[in-house]
Design an enzyme around this catalytic site. Structure first.
Site, PDB file in Angstrom:
ATOM      1  N   CYS A   8      20.812  62.899  33.548  1.00 15.23           N
ATOM      2  CA  CYS A   8      21.532  62.914  34.822  1.00 15.23           C
ATOM      3  C   CYS A   8      20.622  63.356  35.971  1.00 15.23           C
ATOM      4  CB  CYS A   8      22.717  63.864  34.721  1.00 15.23           C
ATOM      5  SG  CYS A   8      23.415  63.985  33.059  1.00 15.23           S
ATOM      6  N   HIS A  21      23.028  65.853  23.838  1.00 17.03           N
ATOM      7  CA  HIS A  21      24.155  66.603  24.412  1.00 17.03           C
ATOM      8  C   HIS A  21      25.289  66.833  23.415  1.00 17.03           C
ATOM      9  CE1 HIS A  21      22.046  66.384  28.090  1.00 17.03           C
ATOM     10  NE2 HIS A  21      22.089  65.061  28.117  1.00 17.03           N
TER      11      HIS A  21
HETATM   12  C1  FAD Z   1      19.413  57.988  33.597  1.00 23.41           C
HETATM   13  C2  FAD Z   1      20.716  58.504  33.082  1.00 23.41           C
HETATM   14  C3  FAD Z   1      21.547  59.205  33.930  1.00 23.41           C
HETATM   15  C4  FAD Z   1      22.762  59.696  33.463  1.00 23.41           C
HETATM   16  N1  FAD Z   1      23.561  60.407  34.320  1.00 23.41           N
HETATM   17  C5  FAD Z   1      24.716  60.948  33.860  1.00 23.41           C
HETATM   18  C6  FAD Z   1      25.512  61.779  34.706  1.00 23.41           C
HETATM   19  O1  FAD Z   1      25.174  61.993  35.878  1.00 23.41           O
HETATM   20  N2  FAD Z   1      26.631  62.328  34.193  1.00 23.41           N
HETATM   21  C7  FAD Z   1      27.021  62.114  32.896  1.00 23.41           C
HETATM   22  O2  FAD Z   1      28.051  62.657  32.477  1.00 23.41           O
HETATM   23  N3  FAD Z   1      26.288  61.325  32.075  1.00 23.41           N
HETATM   24  C8  FAD Z   1      25.149  60.751  32.520  1.00 23.41           C
HETATM   25  N4  FAD Z   1      24.381  59.964  31.693  1.00 23.41           N
HETATM   26  C9  FAD Z   1      24.887  59.659  30.335  1.00 23.41           C
HETATM   27  C10 FAD Z   1      24.521  60.737  29.371  1.00 23.41           C
HETATM   28  O3  FAD Z   1      23.144  60.992  29.424  1.00 23.41           O
HETATM   29  C11 FAD Z   1      24.934  60.314  27.969  1.00 23.41           C
HETATM   30  O4  FAD Z   1      26.310  60.090  27.963  1.00 23.41           O
HETATM   31  C12 FAD Z   1      24.572  61.408  26.995  1.00 23.41           C
HETATM   32  O5  FAD Z   1      23.175  61.480  26.844  1.00 23.41           O
HETATM   33  C13 FAD Z   1      25.197  61.173  25.614  1.00 23.41           C
HETATM   34  O6  FAD Z   1      24.796  62.205  24.784  1.00 23.41           O
HETATM   35  P1  FAD Z   1      24.729  61.995  23.210  1.00 23.41           P
HETATM   36  O7  FAD Z   1      24.223  63.270  22.647  1.00 23.41           O
HETATM   37  O8  FAD Z   1      26.006  61.456  22.712  1.00 23.41           O
HETATM   38  O9  FAD Z   1      23.692  60.800  22.988  1.00 23.41           O
HETATM   39  P2  FAD Z   1      22.154  60.652  23.341  1.00 23.41           P
HETATM   40  O10 FAD Z   1      21.821  61.378  24.578  1.00 23.41           O
HETATM   41  O11 FAD Z   1      21.898  59.193  23.276  1.00 23.41           O
HETATM   42  O12 FAD Z   1      21.432  61.382  22.130  1.00 23.41           O
HETATM   43  C14 FAD Z   1      21.441  60.879  20.841  1.00 23.41           C
HETATM   44  C15 FAD Z   1      20.424  61.630  20.005  1.00 23.41           C
HETATM   45  O13 FAD Z   1      20.443  61.098  18.698  1.00 23.41           O
HETATM   46  C16 FAD Z   1      19.128  60.920  18.233  1.00 23.41           C
HETATM   47  N5  FAD Z   1      19.153  59.856  17.215  1.00 23.41           N
HETATM   48  C17 FAD Z   1      19.549  58.571  17.369  1.00 23.41           C
HETATM   49  N6  FAD Z   1      19.450  57.903  16.213  1.00 23.41           N
HETATM   50  C18 FAD Z   1      18.970  58.786  15.302  1.00 23.41           C
HETATM   51  C19 FAD Z   1      18.658  58.696  13.899  1.00 23.41           C
HETATM   52  N7  FAD Z   1      18.813  57.571  13.214  1.00 23.41           N
HETATM   53  N8  FAD Z   1      18.190  59.790  13.298  1.00 23.41           N
HETATM   54  C20 FAD Z   1      18.026  60.962  13.985  1.00 23.41           C
HETATM   55  N9  FAD Z   1      18.315  61.094  15.291  1.00 23.41           N
HETATM   56  C21 FAD Z   1      18.791  60.024  15.936  1.00 23.41           C
HETATM   57  C22 FAD Z   1      18.340  60.595  19.484  1.00 23.41           C
HETATM   58  O14 FAD Z   1      16.961  60.899  19.327  1.00 23.41           O
HETATM   59  C23 FAD Z   1      18.999  61.471  20.525  1.00 23.41           C
HETATM   60  O15 FAD Z   1      18.389  62.731  20.642  1.00 23.41           O
HETATM   61  C24 FAD Z   1      23.159  59.462  32.131  1.00 23.41           C
HETATM   62  C25 FAD Z   1      22.311  58.742  31.274  1.00 23.41           C
HETATM   63  C26 FAD Z   1      21.104  58.276  31.739  1.00 23.41           C
HETATM   64  C27 FAD Z   1      20.204  57.520  30.817  1.00 23.41           C
END
Ligand code: FAD
Length: 445
Positions: A43, A11
């Site tokens: 989510c 995201h």
């Molecule tokens: C079951 C569930 C339900 C949820 N429901 C909600 C909701 O209803 N509303 C809401 O606002 N939030 C919700 N969340 C929280 C939300 O999903 C997270 O806050 C969001 O995914 C964060 O996004 P991000 O891109 O920061 O991190 P992440 O989604 O953790 O993505 C990180 C990315 O980095 C990549 N990565 C990690 N390390 C490395 C590396 N060393 N090299 C290359 N790539 C790497 C991973 O593969 C991943 O694609 C929910 C989460 C879960 C698990």
């Protein structure tokens, strides 16, 4: 022209990449992600697992192809193993196993978070699951189809655990929800609200094992069979661990300033402690307006906004975050709850001289006999400054839009007195002449 490397394309990363490329096509954007898919809406996972939506197709809103068509160079299934921040170089392992070295002018860390797995006996037994990725949801869905899985224990009664408990119960499984706290959702709601959810879960047949510490998982033939807590034993052919998330910050934890839980500390421009290094989403801190300080709130909404902010600053357009309030919502069976900012319990724990005002009423006048539900609201404010610092609303009705106003009120430091005079319209189809928001505000002591 700059070369910008983005590590992580879920995201936060996706929002950042799209914003950078749509605002300025002159930069070279190179992206690494260790997973095989991007933009998965976790989510929607519980809805998918619970069979309330047809499938997973709608749970993605972007793709490698889309980002490439905008001009990015994307390496999927390509984890970044190391970053040399001194010499501005990234080292990754590509899908075919070859090593790749990439230099950068600016780097955006969007590596997200990972479920916390408690170090208890039995955690490696078969059918002990975590839920984070699309692949985890696929695994769980495959397993719940089997008659061998008759009982499921969900450990952790935060919003994910509560949603999953409902999903498994909808599959006809015997569900136990375990939490060390005496209730569910205590991070977002005060006891008067968590009680509503507790009753809702129990009325729908979910066994609650609250106030209990999971001590170990017992198995038979390598498969999990029971959760043992300090107070009891619960049958579980599958155990889902939902006790929280930890930021993925291994790549930069020795080079960048970190928060108490390990998240990268960022300023309102998403800049880390090192020049040209930005961090966004679940791996970074947020500025929390309800406490007027840096905090950690892992939400997709925060991830997207932080990605947008970072993108502007990376391409040289000054943009400052307005901070967040941790606004959230949950819908379990027909009970809907939304909250923002601090609960009264949390505010008092933080030493804030807090007070609250409650109101409960029908949403619409009594003469509206159909589609008229009760609404319960609590507004939390600072007794010294009178500024609103939190709100919680519960109803069977969709009252979610009201919480956005409270989110803005906290952000803009609106007082409870100002709210009581705010122009809130009246039409019987929607609300009462003395609506519940005004009534709660006007009766504040
Ligand atoms: C079951 C569930 C339900 C949820 N429901 C909600 C909701 O209803 N509303 C809401 O606002 N939030 C919700 N969340 C929280 C939300 O999903 C997270 O806050 C969001 O995914 C964060 O996004 P991000 O891109 O920061 O991190 P992440 O989604 O953790 O993505 C990180 C990315 O980095 C990549 N990565 C990690 N390390 C490395 C590396 N060393 N090299 C290359 N790539 C790497 C991973 O593969 C991943 O694609 C929910 C989460 C879960 C698990």
């Amino acid at each position: 022209m700059s070369k910008i490397v983005v590590v992580g394309a879920n995201h936060a990363g996706t929002a950042c990449i799209k914003t950078m490329l749509s605002k300025d096509s002159n930069n070279e954007v190179v992206v690494f992600d260790s997973n095989s898919n991007i933009s998965f809406l976790g989510c929607g996972m519980a809805l998918w697992i619970g069979g309330q939506i047809r499938g997973s197709e709608g749970l993605f809103y972007s793709s490698k192809d889309e980002l490439e068509s905008m001009g990015a160079k994307i390496f999927m299934e390509a984890p970044v193993d190391r970053i040399d921040f001194e010499n501005k170089k990234v080292y990754a392992t590509l899908k075919d196993g070859t090593k790749k070295e990439e230099s950068y002018d600016k780097i955006v860390l969007a590596t997200g978070s990972w479920p916390i797995i408690p170090n208890v006996e039995g955690k490696d037994l078969e059918n002990v699951q975590m839920v984070k990725l699309f692949q985890h949801a696929e695994e769980v869905i495959e397993k719940v189809k089997s008659d061998d899985i008759k009982s499921v224990a969900v450990v952790g009664a935060g919003y994910i655990g509560v949603e999953l408990a409902e999903a498994f119960q909808r599959h006809g499984k015997k569900v136990t929800l375990v939490d060390i706290a005496n209730t569910c959702l205590p991070a977002y709601y005060d006891p008067e609200f968590t009680e509503l959810m507790r009753n809702n879960l129990q009325e729908n047949g979910i066994e609650l094992a609250f106030g209990q510490r999971m001590e170990k998982l017992e198995g038979e033939d390598g498969k999990v069979k029971r959760v043992i807590t300090d107070k009891g034993s619960y049958d579980a052919d599958m155990v889902v661990l939902c006790i929280g998330f930890r930021p993925n910050t291994d790549l930069g934890k020795d080079a960048l300033d970190t928060f108490k839980n390990g998240a990268y500390v960022v300023d309102k421009h998403q800049r880390t402690s090192r020049e040209d290094v930005y961090a966004i989403g679940d791996c970074a801190t947020v500025y929390d307006n309800s406490v007027d300080d840096v905090n950690y709130i892992a939400l997709a909404t925060n991830a997207v906004r932080s990605g947008i902010v970072a993108a502007h600053n990376v391409i040289g357009v000054d943009l400052e975050s307005v901070g967040v309030q941790g606004s959230n919502g949950i819908c379990i069976y027909d009970l809907k709850m939304v909250s923002t900012g601090l609960t009264y319990s949390k505010a008092t724990k933080l030493g804030i001289n807090a007070a609250y005002t409650d109101f409960e009423d029908l949403q619409k006048p009594e003469f509206i006999e159909h589609d008229n539900e009760k609404v319960k609201i609590r507004i939390v404010y600072n007794k010294d400054t009178r500024v609103i610092i939190g709100a919680q609303i519960a109803s069977k009705y969709d009252v979610s839009m009201a919480i956005h106003m409270f989110s803005l009120a906290i952000q803009e430091k609106v007082t409870i007195e100002k709210l009581s005079l705010t122009d809130i319209f009246f039409l019987p189809h929607f609300n009462k002449p003395y609506n519940y928001i005004t009534m709660a505000a006007i009766t504040a002591k």
